[in-house]
Design a protein around this motif. Sequence first.
Motif, PDB file in Angstrom:
ATOM      1  N   GLU A  58       8.679   1.742   1.296  1.00 35.24           N
ATOM      2  CA  GLU A  58       9.057   0.570   0.495  1.00 35.24           C
ATOM      3  C   GLU A  58      10.328  -0.087   1.044  1.00 35.24           C
ATOM      4  O   GLU A  58      10.400  -1.315   1.173  1.00 35.24           O
ATOM      5  CB  GLU A  58       9.264   0.996  -0.966  1.00 35.24           C
ATOM      6  N   ILE A  61       9.581  -1.946   4.356  1.00 31.73           N
ATOM      7  CA  ILE A  61       8.867  -3.209   4.129  1.00 31.73           C
ATOM      8  C   ILE A  61       9.839  -4.251   3.586  1.00 31.73           C
ATOM      9  O   ILE A  61       9.872  -5.385   4.063  1.00 31.73           O
ATOM     10  CB  ILE A  61       7.659  -3.003   3.195  1.00 31.73           C
ATOM     11  N   PRO A  68       3.053  -4.268   5.219  1.00 27.15           N
ATOM     12  CA  PRO A  68       1.990  -3.566   4.499  1.00 27.15           C
ATOM     13  C   PRO A  68       0.848  -3.308   5.485  1.00 27.15           C
ATOM     14  O   PRO A  68       0.593  -4.112   6.368  1.00 27.15           O
ATOM     15  CB  PRO A  68       1.592  -4.564   3.414  1.00 27.15           C
TER      16      PRO A  68
END
Length: 173
Positions: A58, A61, A68
């Motif tokens: 997470e 990203i 993703p």
Amino acid sequence: DGVWEASGPIEIAPDGAFDLLAPAERDLAAVLAASVIPLTLDQLSRILPPSTLDEALERLIRSGWARPGFRIASPSRRRAVPEAARSKWHQPIAFGIESMGGKPSVERLHAMSHHWLAAGNAPRGLPFGLRMAELLLRRNAAAQAAAIYEQCATLAPAAERRGLLERAREAWH
């Protein structure tokens, strides 16, 4: 007319950006940068500690290091990961891909060949490398097949090296 146009902004990772990541993020960025195919979350959890994976993914990203689909975000980000950080992950990546079982697709065969050979693991790398080289020859990709034969020759027992180098030479002709 030989002019290239960018379809969006060109992103360049600043020097030292990799070193600013937290340890779990550096490990994940190195795995994503080293892998020649997108890895599934299941494969990543076989390579890295699952307890830190979700949070590190997470954060990567959000910070623009990963996309993703479990890919490194850009060639610039891939180059920002030092080779030493990437190379230590070839064998764990190969284990993660191979552990999925079943007959490997061409993409998975290529990845296992690449990662086992890059890890220097002859017992596992040679069979995958030879299968990949033969497949490439059948697909008229002689230069790639020759390169794999040469890579296999560097790991093969002395008695097999000459034959592999001969196969590489024949692939070129």
